[in-house]
Design a protein around this motif. Structure first.
Motif, short mmCIF file in Angstrom:
data_model
loop_
_atom_site.label_atom_id
_atom_site.label_comp_id
_atom_site.label_asym_id
_atom_site.label_seq_id
_atom_site.Cartn_x
_atom_site.Cartn_y
_atom_site.Cartn_z
N GLY A 43 0.82 -1.21 0.00
CA GLY A 43 0.00 0.00 0.00
C GLY A 43 0.85 1.25 0.00
O GLY A 43 0.56 2.21 -0.73
N VAL A 44 1.92 1.24 0.81
CA VAL A 44 2.84 2.38 0.83
C VAL A 44 3.52 2.53 -0.52
O VAL A 44 3.71 3.65 -1.02
CB VAL A 44 3.89 2.21 1.96
N GLY A 45 3.87 1.41 -1.14
CA GLY A 45 4.48 1.46 -2.46
C GLY A 45 3.54 2.06 -3.49
O GLY A 45 3.96 2.86 -4.34
N LEU A 46 2.24 1.72 -3.42
CA LEU A 46 1.25 2.28 -4.33
C LEU A 46 1.10 3.78 -4.10
O LEU A 46 0.98 4.57 -5.05
CB LEU A 46 -0.09 1.57 -4.13
N TYR A 47 1.11 4.18 -2.85
CA TYR A 47 1.03 5.61 -2.48
C TYR A 47 2.23 6.37 -3.02
O TYR A 47 2.09 7.46 -3.58
CB TYR A 47 0.95 5.69 -0.96
N GLN A 48 3.41 5.79 -2.88
CA GLN A 48 4.62 6.43 -3.38
C GLN A 48 4.64 6.50 -4.91
O GLN A 48 5.25 7.39 -5.49
CB GLN A 48 5.86 5.68 -2.89
N LEU A 49 3.93 5.56 -5.53
CA LEU A 49 3.95 5.47 -6.98
C LEU A 49 3.34 6.71 -7.65
O LEU A 49 3.78 7.12 -8.73
CB LEU A 49 3.19 4.21 -7.42
N ALA A 256 9.95 5.41 -10.49
CA ALA A 256 8.76 4.77 -9.91
C ALA A 256 8.25 3.64 -10.81
O ALA A 256 7.78 2.61 -10.33
CB ALA A 256 7.67 5.81 -9.70
N ILE A 257 8.34 3.86 -12.11
CA ILE A 257 7.88 2.85 -13.05
C ILE A 257 8.93 1.76 -13.25
O ILE A 257 8.64 0.56 -13.23
CB ILE A 257 7.54 3.50 -14.41
N SER A 258 10.18 2.20 -13.46
CA SER A 258 11.23 1.28 -13.90
C SER A 258 11.85 0.45 -12.78
O SER A 258 12.24 -0.69 -13.01
CB SER A 258 12.34 2.06 -14.61
N ALA A 273 8.95 -6.58 -5.54
CA ALA A 273 9.61 -5.43 -6.16
C ALA A 273 8.95 -4.13 -5.73
O ALA A 273 9.64 -3.15 -5.39
CB ALA A 273 9.57 -5.57 -7.68
N LEU A 274 7.61 -4.10 -5.72
CA LEU A 274 6.89 -2.90 -5.31
C LEU A 274 7.12 -2.62 -3.83
O LEU A 274 7.28 -1.47 -3.41
CB LEU A 274 5.39 -3.06 -5.60
N GLY A 275 7.16 -3.69 -3.02
CA GLY A 275 7.43 -3.53 -1.60
C GLY A 275 8.83 -2.98 -1.35
O GLY A 275 9.03 -2.13 -0.47
N THR A 276 9.82 -3.45 -2.11
CA THR A 276 11.19 -2.95 -1.98
C THR A 276 11.28 -1.47 -2.31
O THR A 276 11.93 -0.69 -1.60
CB THR A 276 12.14 -3.74 -2.91
N TYR A 277 10.59 -1.07 -3.38
CA TYR A 277 10.56 0.34 -3.75
C TYR A 277 9.89 1.18 -2.66
O TYR A 277 10.35 2.28 -2.33
CB TYR A 277 9.82 0.51 -5.08
N GLY A 278 8.81 0.66 -2.10
CA GLY A 278 8.11 1.38 -1.04
C GLY A 278 8.96 1.53 0.21
O GLY A 278 8.95 2.58 0.85
N VAL A 279 9.70 0.49 0.57
CA VAL A 279 10.57 0.56 1.75
C VAL A 279 11.68 1.58 1.53
O VAL A 279 12.01 2.38 2.42
CB VAL A 279 11.17 -0.83 2.06
#
Length: 442
Positions: A43-49, A256-258, A273-279
């Protein structure tokens, strides 16, 4: 204003902004912990996206004009031209509100296209539509803050920042509590709604203060010919600043995309992958940037001060101020680097309950000496009116970051990107330092 008075103004203004910055970042830390526990890493990753899109829209509408306005107001006030300073404020408000309304219409019309084609996640559509409503209020807030900072009046910008953060956090918490008490699903769109409430509250506060006239006279009416003259000046100075911000936001959008996609090429599944980006962006990076509240405050006060000194043609005073500012930033960044290297793993585990966050904090600690000092150096270059130079420097550094995303992540994972990020900050530091030295010696 004498040289000693200017130094005191920088110290006083930086102290107020620093105290506010620490308060809002501390609030932000607990807020991010709350978000991670309530909505989860995905969810945090989606928010950051969605934030790169929002930041891009903000950059197009008002970010460059805010800095240009601050410089122009400082140069006018040091010459006693208060009426022109107020006219510049009104011009900037008219420009940014018009730009923001255009962007709101565009963002709402193409929200699905942006989510599906660029962000690669259709769930972002409703988030982008809702987020667009924050832009006009952010534009008003930004211009009035730039006006007061140009006059070295930091009280109202500081209070508005506190109001924005407090209302954002409190509104999200209340909505979540109401939703959970009614058995409704708690979705990340609630956090987007909180951001809008925060921007509305800070904009209303700034409008109330600027019309109060306690620090400056009320904003006057402005003739079309005067508006066009000020608009040309603001747009000329703000164009490279806006282009710089837009490039930075495009990079962030590319990241954010790549980054999740390149991490999948490295071998991760999409959720990981999305979780890693969010963290990395939602937990570790704010931790590393926390002490930069001090250096950001110094750089914010430095820009109008440099503009004043340049108008008075006093290079000796300018040299003294920039040397002390750079030395302090390097010293603070070095201390923070050592601290995060020593306690990064513990901070990640204790604050975020994430071992991965601890690894990122430790790895990103090397950024501190360069990242903190670069803000001051870029602010100096913008303060002397060399906005096109800062644009070129930032553009080249962005190229390094893009290369690390495209080529290093598939081979080395997320740490390949962090190496590229460090290289880009070192590049900015060396080039800016060389130019500033040459400028002051000329």
């Amino acid at each position: 204003m004498s040289g000693m008075s200017r130094k005191h103004a920088i110290i006083r203004g930086a102290f107020i902004l620093t105290a506010t910055g620490f308060a809002t970042r501390l609030m932000g830390f607990f807020y991010r912990i709350f978000l991670s526990h309530t909505f989860g890493e995905e969810g945090v990753g989606l928010y950051q996206l969605i934030f790169p899109i929002y930041a891009l829209c903000f950059s197009l509408t008002c970010a460059g004009i805010e800095l240009a306005l601050s410089r122009c107001v400082a140069a006018r006030l040091v010459k006693g031209q208060k009426k022109e300073a107020r006219e510049l404020l009104r011009t900037s408000l008219m420009l940014t509100i018009a730009f923001s309304c255009i962007v709101v219409v565009f963002l709402q019309k193409y929200a699905y296209f942006l989510s599906d084609s660029f962000l690669k996640d259709e769930r972002c559509t409703e988030l982008l539509v809702l987020l667009s409503y924050a832009l006009p209020f952010a534009a008003v807030h930004s211009c009035i803050v730039g006006y007061y900072l140009g006059g070295k009046q930091t009280g109202i910008p500081a209070v508005s920042q506190l109001i924005e953060q407090a209302v954002r956090i409190l509104s999200v918490y209340i909505i979540c509590q109401i939703a959970m008490s009614q058995g409704s699903d708690v979705r990340i769109i609630i956090a987007v709604a909180g951001l809008i409430f925060g921007e509305i509250s800070s904009a209303l506060y700034c409008l109330y203060k600027i019309r109060d006239g306690s620090l400056f006279s009320p904003v006057p009416r402005i003739r079309p010919s005067v508006f066009l003259r000020h608009a040309r000046e603001l747009l000329f100075l703000s164009s490279p600043l806006t282009a710089n911000r837009v490039l930075l936001n495009i990079l962030q959008s590319v990241e954010a995309i790549s980054i999740p996609l390149r991490l999948q090429m490295y071998g991760m599944v999409r959720a990981d992958a999305l979780g890693t980006y969010g963290v990395m962006t939602g937990m570790a990076l704010p931790c590393v940037l926390f002490p930069s509240a001090i250096t950001n405050s110094v750089s914010t006060m430095l820009l109008p001060t440099v503009a004043e000194i340049q108008a008075l043609d006093n290079k000796k005073e300018m040299s003294q101020i920039i040397q002390k500012s750079v030395y302090c930033c390097i010293f603070l960044g070095s201390l923070c680097c050592v601290f995060l290297l020593s306690f990064g793993d513990w901070i990640g585990a204790f604050l975020f309950h994430s071992a991965l966050a601890g690894k990122f904090i430790t790895a990103m600690s090397w950024l501190c000496p360069f990242l903190y000092t670069n803000n001051t150096l870029i602010s100096f270059i913008n303060g002397i009116g060399k906005t096109y130079l800062s644009f070129i420097i930032s553009s080249l550094s962005l190229g390094i970051r893009i290369a690390s995303v495209l080529f290093f992540i598939p081979a080395y994972g997320i740490f390949g990107y962090l190496w590229g990020l460090l290289a880009s900050q070192i590049f900015i530091f060396l080039v800016c330092l060389a130019y500033v030295y040459r400028y002051l010696r000329a």
